[in-house]
Scaffold this motif. Structure first.
Motif, PDB file in Angstrom:
ATOM      1  N   GLU A  24     -69.301  59.964  31.437  1.00 55.61           N
ATOM      2  CA  GLU A  24     -68.217  60.110  30.472  1.00 55.61           C
ATOM      3  C   GLU A  24     -68.109  61.536  29.936  1.00 55.61           C
ATOM      4  O   GLU A  24     -67.006  62.053  29.732  1.00 55.61           O
ATOM      5  CB  GLU A  24     -68.392  59.133  29.304  1.00 55.61           C
ATOM      6  N   ALA A  25     -69.254  62.171  29.713  1.00 51.55           N
ATOM      7  CA  ALA A  25     -69.236  63.534  29.177  1.00 51.55           C
ATOM      8  C   ALA A  25     -68.646  64.540  30.161  1.00 51.55           C
ATOM      9  O   ALA A  25     -68.180  65.613  29.755  1.00 51.55           O
ATOM     10  CB  ALA A  25     -70.654  63.956  28.790  1.00 51.55           C
ATOM     11  N   ALA A  26     -68.655  64.186  31.435  1.00 53.27           N
ATOM     12  CA  ALA A  26     -68.152  65.108  32.457  1.00 53.27           C
ATOM     13  C   ALA A  26     -66.755  64.735  32.943  1.00 53.27           C
ATOM     14  O   ALA A  26     -66.253  65.334  33.893  1.00 53.27           O
ATOM     15  CB  ALA A  26     -69.116  65.138  33.641  1.00 53.27           C
ATOM     16  N   HIS A  27     -66.114  63.757  32.302  1.00 51.04           N
ATOM     17  CA  HIS A  27     -64.798  63.314  32.753  1.00 51.04           C
ATOM     18  C   HIS A  27     -63.785  64.454  32.826  1.00 51.04           C
ATOM     19  O   HIS A  27     -63.015  64.556  33.785  1.00 51.04           O
ATOM     20  CB  HIS A  27     -64.267  62.214  31.823  1.00 51.04           C
ATOM     21  N   ILE A  28     -63.771  65.306  31.817  1.00 52.10           N
ATOM     22  CA  ILE A  28     -62.812  66.407  31.803  1.00 52.10           C
ATOM     23  C   ILE A  28     -63.055  67.346  32.978  1.00 52.10           C
ATOM     24  O   ILE A  28     -62.114  67.788  33.657  1.00 52.10           O
ATOM     25  CB  ILE A  28     -62.892  67.189  30.475  1.00 52.10           C
ATOM     26  N   TRP A  29     -64.324  67.664  33.234  1.00 54.36           N
ATOM     27  CA  TRP A  29     -64.644  68.574  34.332  1.00 54.36           C
ATOM     28  C   TRP A  29     -64.339  67.949  35.683  1.00 54.36           C
ATOM     29  O   TRP A  29     -63.859  68.621  36.600  1.00 54.36           O
ATOM     30  CB  TRP A  29     -66.111  68.985  34.254  1.00 54.36           C
ATOM     31  N   ILE A  30     -64.602  66.648  35.818  1.00 54.53           N
ATOM     32  CA  ILE A  30     -64.297  65.957  37.071  1.00 54.53           C
ATOM     33  C   ILE A  30     -62.794  65.907  37.300  1.00 54.53           C
ATOM     34  O   ILE A  30     -62.316  65.981  38.443  1.00 54.53           O
ATOM     35  CB  ILE A  30     -64.894  64.532  37.055  1.00 54.53           C
ATOM     36  N   SER A  31     -62.034  65.805  36.217  1.00 50.70           N
ATOM     37  CA  SER A  31     -60.581  65.674  36.338  1.00 50.70           C
ATOM     38  C   SER A  31     -59.934  66.935  36.905  1.00 50.70           C
ATOM     39  O   SER A  31     -58.855  66.859  37.499  1.00 50.70           O
ATOM     40  CB  SER A  31     -59.963  65.358  34.973  1.00 50.70           C
ATOM     41  N   ILE A  32     -60.564  68.093  36.729  1.00 52.96           N
ATOM     42  CA  ILE A  32     -59.958  69.347  37.178  1.00 52.96           C
ATOM     43  C   ILE A  32     -59.788  69.389  38.693  1.00 52.96           C
ATOM     44  O   ILE A  32     -58.671  69.590  39.193  1.00 52.96           O
ATOM     45  CB  ILE A  32     -60.763  70.557  36.661  1.00 52.96           C
ATOM     46  N   PRO A  33     -60.861  69.191  39.487  1.00 51.63           N
ATOM     47  CA  PRO A  33     -60.646  69.176  40.957  1.00 51.63           C
ATOM     48  C   PRO A  33     -59.810  67.993  41.420  1.00 51.63           C
ATOM     49  O   PRO A  33     -59.022  68.121  42.367  1.00 51.63           O
ATOM     50  CB  PRO A  33     -62.064  69.131  41.530  1.00 51.63           C
ATOM     51  N   ILE A  34     -59.962  66.839  40.753  1.00 55.85           N
ATOM     52  CA  ILE A  34     -59.172  65.669  41.139  1.00 55.85           C
ATOM     53  C   ILE A  34     -57.689  65.948  40.929  1.00 55.85           C
ATOM     54  O   ILE A  34     -56.851  65.664  41.798  1.00 55.85           O
ATOM     55  CB  ILE A  34     -59.599  64.432  40.319  1.00 55.85           C
ATOM     56  N   CYS A  35     -57.338  66.518  39.781  1.00 56.47           N
ATOM     57  CA  CYS A  35     -55.937  66.830  39.486  1.00 56.47           C
ATOM     58  C   CYS A  35     -55.398  67.871  40.464  1.00 56.47           C
ATOM     59  O   CYS A  35     -54.265  67.754  40.943  1.00 56.47           O
ATOM     60  CB  CYS A  35     -55.811  67.331  38.048  1.00 56.47           C
ATOM     61  N   ALA A  36     -56.199  68.884  40.765  1.00 57.41           N
ATOM     62  CA  ALA A  36     -55.763  69.929  41.693  1.00 57.41           C
ATOM     63  C   ALA A  36     -55.510  69.341  43.080  1.00 57.41           C
ATOM     64  O   ALA A  36     -54.488  69.640  43.723  1.00 57.41           O
ATOM     65  CB  ALA A  36     -56.813  71.032  41.758  1.00 57.41           C
ATOM     66  N   MET A  37     -56.420  68.498  43.562  1.00 51.31           N
ATOM     67  CA  MET A  37     -56.252  67.897  44.883  1.00 51.31           C
ATOM     68  C   MET A  37     -55.052  66.954  44.917  1.00 51.31           C
ATOM     69  O   MET A  37     -54.316  66.895  45.911  1.00 51.31           O
ATOM     70  CB  MET A  37     -57.532  67.167  45.297  1.00 51.31           C
ATOM     71  N   TYR A  38     -54.850  66.213  43.823  1.00 54.60           N
ATOM     72  CA  TYR A  38     -53.699  65.303  43.750  1.00 54.60           C
ATOM     73  C   TYR A  38     -52.393  66.087  43.779  1.00 54.60           C
ATOM     74  O   TYR A  38     -51.439  65.699  44.470  1.00 54.60           O
ATOM     75  CB  TYR A  38     -53.788  64.451  42.491  1.00 54.60           C
ATOM     76  N   ALA A  39     -52.343  67.208  43.042  1.00 54.08           N
ATOM     77  CA  ALA A  39     -51.138  68.042  43.039  1.00 54.08           C
ATOM     78  C   ALA A  39     -50.849  68.592  44.436  1.00 54.08           C
ATOM     79  O   ALA A  39     -49.694  68.608  44.887  1.00 54.08           O
ATOM     80  CB  ALA A  39     -51.298  69.189  42.040  1.00 54.08           C
ATOM     81  N   ILE A  40     -51.893  69.028  45.134  1.00 55.39           N
ATOM     82  CA  ILE A  40     -51.731  69.532  46.503  1.00 55.39           C
ATOM     83  C   ILE A  40     -51.250  68.412  47.422  1.00 55.39           C
ATOM     84  O   ILE A  40     -50.384  68.612  48.280  1.00 55.39           O
ATOM     85  CB  ILE A  40     -53.046  70.130  47.023  1.00 55.39           C
ATOM     86  N   ALA A  41     -51.810  67.211  47.236  1.00 55.04           N
ATOM     87  CA  ALA A  41     -51.415  66.066  48.065  1.00 55.04           C
ATOM     88  C   ALA A  41     -49.950  65.720  47.848  1.00 55.04           C
ATOM     89  O   ALA A  41     -49.204  65.483  48.810  1.00 55.04           O
ATOM     90  CB  ALA A  41     -52.302  64.865  47.744  1.00 55.04           C
ATOM     91  N   VAL A  42     -49.516  65.674  46.590  1.00 53.14           N
ATOM     92  CA  VAL A  42     -48.120  65.345  46.293  1.00 53.14           C
ATOM     93  C   VAL A  42     -47.193  66.407  46.871  1.00 53.14           C
ATOM     94  O   VAL A  42     -46.192  66.088  47.528  1.00 53.14           O
ATOM     95  CB  VAL A  42     -47.911  65.222  44.763  1.00 53.14           C
ATOM     96  N   LEU A  43     -47.512  67.668  46.641  1.00 54.57           N
ATOM     97  CA  LEU A  43     -46.675  68.759  47.148  1.00 54.57           C
ATOM     98  C   LEU A  43     -46.621  68.762  48.675  1.00 54.57           C
ATOM     99  O   LEU A  43     -45.542  68.880  49.273  1.00 54.57           O
ATOM    100  CB  LEU A  43     -47.216  70.099  46.643  1.00 54.57           C
TER     101      LEU A  43
END
Length: 261
Positions: A24-43
């Motif tokens: 839980e404490a690392a959720h924000i940090w984990i979200s950064i690469p996940i969000c970046a990869m998701y944005a690349i996937a959508v684009l």
């Protein structure tokens, strides 16, 4: 005062998704690469959809299958990643019972559909390489449409029992799901009923094995693997099958050259 999460209920109005328990404490940090990869996937997938639809020269079986794969990857990742990010960023953990069943169906059906689309693309390349003279007569537009429809129907029908099986069970233990989405096995493990029919159902065999033989593996590690699976293939498929394809790469180059000329 009783805890609302452990009160007896037959059909809970909502489930609580924990994200990745233990991290839980690392959720924000984990979200950064996940969000970046998701944005690349959508684009990337939207570029494939746009180019194939716009360019008449790409209206061929190979690109039709690539178009279908892009749709499948987009829906598969979008069915889980936005909710995952809302948990990590806004602590939005609640998901209604109906939304949970809907998410479950989309995740499993489009995951199955993805493998079917990859198989169809492999068949297309097999015919093109091994039987080039028969390619145009074998993979007609009608044949491509039938293959695509068969993949969609196969995936949709095989996973249709999932939400119905889940809905019929009573839930009297907890409504907390230690995951970031409503996976089938994760949900049915909360049921206070005999769920042996779920290990008998063949489409769920892989998940059942993971649950059975993954007991000694930390749960957070298994969930991280799942999150990678949800976002990495949709991200790399446009690169492997799209941007490395000369026709699509040339069309994309002409599009941007014309736009900024």
């Amino acid at each position: 005062m009783s805890d609302s999460n452990t009160t007896d209920f037959t059909n809970p109005s909502a489930f609580i998704l924990l994200g990745i328990p233990g991290l839980e404490a690392a959720h924000i940090w984990i979200s950064i690469p996940i969000c970046a990869m998701y944005a690349i996937a959508v684009l990337g997938n939207f570029k494939i959809l746009f180019i194939v639809k716009r360019e008449p020269s790409l209206h061929e079986p190979m690109y039709y299958f690539l178009f279908m794969l892009a749709v499948t990857d987009f829906v598969m990742s979008t069915s889980t990643i936005p909710k995952m990010l809302s948990i990590f960023w806004f602590n939005s953990r609640e998901i209604s019972f109906s939304a949970c069943l809907t998410q479950m169906y989309f995740v499993h059906s489009f995951s199955t559909m993805e493998s079917g689309m990859l198989a169809a693309m492999a068949f297309d390349r097999y015919v093109a390489i091994c039987h080039p003279l028969r390619y145009s007569t074998t993979l007609t537009n009608s044949a491509v449409a039938k293959i695509g429809l068969a993949v969609v129907l196969r995936s949709g029908i095989l996973t249709l029992p999932y939400p119905f099986l889940v809905r019929r069970y009573p839930y009297c233990r907890t409504n907390i799901i230690p995951h970031f989405y409503c996976g089938h096995v994760a949900v049915v493990k909360l049921a206070c009923a005999d769920i042996r029919i779920i290990t008998l159902y063949i489409p769920d065999l892989f998940s059942s094995f993971m649950q059975r033989f993954g007991d000694n593996v930390p749960l957070r590690f298994l969930i991280l693997i799942t999150s990678v699976y949800q976002v990495v293939p949709p991200m790399i498929h446009p690169i492997i099958y799209g941007m490395r394809t000369k026709q699509i790469r040339d069309r994309l180059h002409r599009l941007f050259t014309h736009k900024y000329a």
